[in-house]
Design an enzyme around this catalytic site. Structure first.
Site, PDB file in Angstrom:
ATOM      1  N   HIS A   6      22.579 -34.626  -9.269  1.00 53.46           N
ATOM      2  CA  HIS A   6      21.936 -35.209  -8.094  1.00 53.46           C
ATOM      3  C   HIS A   6      20.421 -35.058  -8.153  1.00 53.46           C
ATOM      4  CE1 HIS A   6      25.825 -35.930  -6.228  1.00 53.46           C
ATOM      5  NE2 HIS A   6      26.162 -34.770  -6.730  1.00 53.46           N
ATOM      6  N   TRP A  41      -3.119  -2.557  -1.426  1.00 50.04           N
ATOM      7  CA  TRP A  41      -2.710  -3.897  -1.860  1.00 50.04           C
ATOM      8  C   TRP A  41      -3.381  -4.828  -0.857  1.00 50.04           C
ATOM      9  CZ3 TRP A  41       0.377  -8.118  -0.275  1.00 50.04           C
ATOM     10  CH2 TRP A  41       0.924  -8.897  -1.299  1.00 50.04           C
ATOM     11  N   ASN A  94      -1.587   2.209   6.173  1.00 48.63           N
ATOM     12  CA  ASN A  94      -0.718   1.130   5.691  1.00 48.63           C
ATOM     13  C   ASN A  94      -0.385   0.252   6.884  1.00 48.63           C
ATOM     14  OD1 ASN A  94      -0.591   2.164   3.165  1.00 48.63           O
ATOM     15  ND2 ASN A  94       1.587   2.700   3.213  1.00 48.63           N
ATOM     16  N   GLY A  95      -0.263  -1.050   6.656  1.00 52.10           N
ATOM     17  CA  GLY A  95       0.109  -1.951   7.748  1.00 52.10           C
ATOM     18  C   GLY A  95      -1.019  -2.922   8.033  1.00 52.10           C
ATOM     19  N   LYS A 139      15.170 -12.978 -11.273  1.00 46.83           N
ATOM     20  CA  LYS A 139      14.773 -11.897 -12.199  1.00 46.83           C
ATOM     21  C   LYS A 139      13.861 -12.445 -13.285  1.00 46.83           C
ATOM     22  CE  LYS A 139      15.520  -9.183 -10.427  1.00 46.83           C
ATOM     23  NZ  LYS A 139      16.164  -8.856  -9.223  1.00 46.83           N
ATOM     24  N   GLU A 147      20.179 -15.185  -8.608  1.00 43.95           N
ATOM     25  CA  GLU A 147      19.629 -13.863  -8.912  1.00 43.95           C
ATOM     26  C   GLU A 147      19.063 -13.818 -10.336  1.00 43.95           C
ATOM     27  OE1 GLU A 147      18.606 -11.487  -7.379  1.00 43.95           O
ATOM     28  OE2 GLU A 147      18.554  -9.831  -8.789  1.00 43.95           O
ATOM     29  N   GLU A 171      10.364 -13.285 -11.948  1.00 47.05           N
ATOM     30  CA  GLU A 171       9.595 -12.095 -11.568  1.00 47.05           C
ATOM     31  C   GLU A 171       8.941 -11.399 -12.743  1.00 47.05           C
ATOM     32  OE1 GLU A 171      11.277  -9.380  -8.193  1.00 47.05           O
ATOM     33  OE2 GLU A 171      12.931 -10.103  -9.399  1.00 47.05           O
ATOM     34  N   CYS A 200       0.825  -1.201   0.000  1.00 42.45           N
ATOM     35  CA  CYS A 200       0.000   0.000   0.000  1.00 42.45           C
ATOM     36  C   CYS A 200       0.871   1.267   0.000  1.00 42.45           C
ATOM     37  CB  CYS A 200      -0.862   0.047   1.249  1.00 42.45           C
ATOM     38  SG  CYS A 200      -1.784  -1.450   1.526  1.00 42.45           S
ATOM     39  N   LYS A 230       6.833  -3.556  -4.477  1.00 40.59           N
ATOM     40  CA  LYS A 230       8.225  -3.119  -4.378  1.00 40.59           C
ATOM     41  C   LYS A 230       8.770  -3.300  -2.977  1.00 40.59           C
ATOM     42  CE  LYS A 230      12.091  -1.386  -5.770  1.00 40.59           C
ATOM     43  NZ  LYS A 230      12.975  -2.347  -6.456  1.00 40.59           N
ATOM     44  N   ARG A 275       4.728   0.392  -6.742  1.00 43.53           N
ATOM     45  CA  ARG A 275       4.804  -0.454  -5.553  1.00 43.53           C
ATOM     46  C   ARG A 275       3.837  -1.623  -5.626  1.00 43.53           C
ATOM     47  NH1 ARG A 275       6.853   2.198  -0.824  1.00 43.53           N
ATOM     48  NH2 ARG A 275       5.493   0.859   0.381  1.00 43.53           N
TER      49      ARG A 275
HETATM   50  C1  F6R Z   1      13.505  -8.804  -6.421  1.00 38.98           C
HETATM   51  C2  F6R Z   1      13.363  -7.918  -5.305  1.00 38.98           C
HETATM   52  C3  F6R Z   1      13.043  -8.509  -3.981  1.00 38.98           C
HETATM   53  C4  F6R Z   1      13.704  -7.680  -2.858  1.00 38.98           C
HETATM   54  C5  F6R Z   1      13.227  -8.172  -1.490  1.00 38.98           C
HETATM   55  C6  F6R Z   1      13.891  -7.423  -0.364  1.00 38.98           C
HETATM   56  O1  F6R Z   1      13.807  -8.138  -7.599  1.00 38.98           O
HETATM   57  O2  F6R Z   1      13.463  -6.736  -5.440  1.00 38.98           O
HETATM   58  O3  F6R Z   1      13.393  -9.848  -3.904  1.00 38.98           O
HETATM   59  O4  F6R Z   1      15.086  -7.788  -2.974  1.00 38.98           O
HETATM   60  O5  F6R Z   1      11.846  -8.012  -1.405  1.00 38.98           O
HETATM   61  O6  F6R Z   1      13.610  -6.064  -0.445  1.00 38.98           O
HETATM   62  P1  F6R Z   1      14.460  -5.000   0.354  1.00 38.98           P
HETATM   63  O7  F6R Z   1      15.837  -5.007  -0.222  1.00 38.98           O
HETATM   64  O8  F6R Z   1      13.757  -3.702   0.132  1.00 38.98           O
HETATM   65  O9  F6R Z   1      14.460  -5.426   1.784  1.00 38.98           O
END
Ligand code: F6R
Length: 613
Positions: free
Chosen positions: A511, A74, A100-101, A492, A488, A495, A2, A608, A27
């Protein structure tokens, strides 16, 4: 998650609020709404769907009020729909609230209010807030602004969980109250106006002067003044902070998507993250961090704790701490660490990585380590974020605002900052012969130029993306730090392209996972360490034999043994190679997502910053 925006000033609030919400779209959200104070009443406009749809609501053009609150939701409690969208009002439509929360005890509060005669229009936890405020103000014999503040305070004291809230009321048409606990909220200051937001980029085009709030600090806003109070409502003073980010850094700057822009910003963000910490022939120095030799010598263990991509940055740099500081180093997922009673004490240093500084699990893991006597060090990209105020020490990546949900420039900046931290600690400890450390330091300074070289050569990656974007399964392989990058790269891809993918340590392939390799599967491998190259090449041969298409990212001069695509990156010290090898993987995911016609910056189901567990 949110988002919150608020405005109190002399201008028309509605366009400012909607502009702020649009900037928070990245976000992730499912509904949006605003409330403003109009002549004698509080307006309420909200709906499921995009922020722009608010402009379709009847009457929105007639809102002239110069005080207002706004929200992107959200869904957590209750499905996405108009009734569950914020703002929420009390039964008498006097108080309007965005939140928010999560209010953990909202069922009890709802029962209490129901017995007191209140009814509810939504399934949300938030709706208890305006009704509690209404309840408490009715109990107060006074009706001045302090009574308003007391009602909000009593409401916050009754709530368990996390919250950042904004409250406006037709009874107090020249004021707004805001408060936070475990959920971000900052106040931007203009001329006879204040901008409130959960995320700085939303209001960066209006101001760069901010007040950062701590938990349970109440703010009573009028057009001319922000009055701050502590939990007991005793007045306090707050310092105004200037945030360096400029408004254009939160724009697309001619790029088609934020993600592509942020991939291309990596040379700059790495240069700025290195900043003055590293100069040729000098020991590494952190402006805001000084760890003594005695303290570092006393350490038995380092934990690096984070979530998602940030956790991968920990995996990519763990070896530097072990090799150069000689301290056993473990990388842990914050949501696991916090619930497994880890063995930590004052001889443990816990390093936390969080781009946003607001990730609920990572913050909880900081609190846990502190309660066990360990020192905590936060690595964050957001000045004044919750984690930076919770941890004992804090160092910053200087990546600028990262808007795309999929993290790119924050990740490489984290890799660089953690590498600097490991070498800094090693130099304080003076454990090692310095020649290798000196070599890595020189290589760190060259990384931005080497990324620039990679970014001049994106076409082959784009062409390969065109060949494989219709696939449904991919594998990423690597050994050592190449395995960290494989994780990583795989994240990516999942996602933003929604292609199923797995990352494996190349030696693990035999394995089990090799059973899944058949015609049409693509296997992407990283080979950056000459000592491990031959082993990984053998693993790739095994998948080629079974029909896989292969892409190899390497800094070695490899003979092409049947690989479909070799992408060569510049050489660097093997322990820094993740900073370079991840770039073609970021580009590959980006181009695949574009080929599929997906929304690169706002992938489905993702937010985000994950401010709830
Ligand atoms: C993936 C991504 C997430 C964040 C994770 C932690 O692209 O961005 O996996 O890395 O949610 O977020 P932060 O770094 O804000 O704690």
């Amino acid at each position: 998650m949110c988002g919150i925006v608020g405005y109190i000033g002399t201008k028309k609030a509605c366009p400012i609020l909607i502009n702020g919400l649009l900037r928070l779209e990245y976000r992730g959200y499912d509904s949006a709404g605003i409330s403003t104070i109009e002549d004698g009443y509080v307006s309420l406009m909200k709906n499921k769907g995009r922020v722009m749809n608010l402009y379709d609501l009847e009457g929105i053009d007639d809102l002239n009020g110069s005080i207002g609150i706004a929200h992107t939701r959200w869904a957590t409690h209750g499905k996405p729909c108009k009734e569950n969208s914020h703002p929420h009002m009390d039964n008498s439509n006097t108080f309007s609230v965005v939140h928010n929360g999560i209010i953990e005890n909202y069922n009890e509060l709802r029962d209490f209010l129901t017995k007191e005669g209140y009814s509810f229009r939504s399934q949300t936890d938030t709706e208890v807030i305006p009704n509690l405020i209404h309840y408490y103000i009715n109990q107060d014999t006074q009706k001045d602004t302090m009574a308003f503040l007391r009602a909000v305070q009593k409401t916050c004291n009754a709530m368990q969980g996390s919250f950042a809230i904004e409250v406006i009321s037709s009874l107090y048409p020249d004021n707004m109250i805001v408060v936070r606990k475990d959920s971000p909220l900052v106040i931007g200051k203009g001329k006879r106006e204040f901008y409130i937001c959960s995320d700085i980029p939303a209001i960066l085009s209006f101001t760069r002067d901010f007040y950062l709030l701590n938990d349970y600090e109440y703010v009573l806003l009028s057009r001319d003044e922000a009055k701050f109070y502590d939990k007991e409502l005793a007045p306090i003073t707050k310092e105004l902070k200037n945030i360096e980010w400029d408004a254009s850094s939160a724009d697309k700057d001619g790029f088609e998507d934020y993600m592509l822009k942020e991939i291309f910003e990596q040379p700059k963000s790495i240069r700025e993250t290195i900043g003055a910490k590293l100069k040729s022939n000098e020991a590494i120095a952190f402006e805001d961090l000084s760890l003594s030799k005695d303290y570092l010598t006393s350490l038995h263990k380092i934990y690096i704790i984070a979530c998602g991509t940030a956790m991968h940055a920990g995996l990519g740099t763990k070896a530097l701490f072990e090799k150069f500081c000689h301290i056993p180093t473990e990388v842990d997922i914050a949501s696991e660490f916090r619930y497994r009673d880890p063995l930590i004490d004052d001889k443990t240093l816990c390093i936390y990585i969080s781009q946003s500084g607001e990730t609920a699990d990572t913050i909880a893991a900081v609190k846990l380590a502190k309660s066990k006597g360990a020192k905590t060090l936060a690595v964050s990209n957001v000045i004044g974020s919750s984690i930076t105020r919770e941890a004992d020490y804090c160092i910053y990546t200087h990546a600028g605002p990262e808007i795309a949900v999929a993290s790119t420039k924050a990740y490489t900046a984290q890799l660089v900052l953690l590498s600097l931290l490991a070498l800094y600690m090693a130099e304080v400890l003076q454990e090692n012969s310095n020649s290798e450390i000196e070599n890595i330091k020189q290589e760190l300074l060259l990384l931005p130029t080497k990324i620039e070289e990679i970014l001049k050569n994106t076409k082959p990656v784009q062409d390969f993306a065109k060949k494989i974007y219709k696939e449904s399964d991919m594998f990423f392989l690597g050994r050592g730090v190449d395995y960290a990058v494989a994780l990583e790269g795989s994240l990516k891809l999942k996602e933003i392209s929604y292609i199923h993918s797995e990352a494996y340590a190349a030696g693990e392939l035999k394995h089990g996972p090799i059973a899944l390799i058949e015609n049409g599967v693509t296997v992407i491998s990283m080979i950056t360490n000459p000592d491990l190259a031959a082993k990984t090449i053998s693993n790739i041969q095994e998948v080629i034999t079974r029909g896989a298409k292969t892409m190899v990212v390497t800094n070695q001069e490899l003979e092409n043994k049947g690989f479909d695509f070799i992408y060569t990156i510049p050489k660097t010290h093997p322990m820094l190679s993740p900073v370079l090898s991840v770039v073609p993987l970021q580009l590959l995911s980006y181009y695949i997502s574009k080929e599929k016609g997906l929304d690169v910056d706002k992938p489905r189901n993702l937010a985000k910053s994950v401010t709830v567990e």
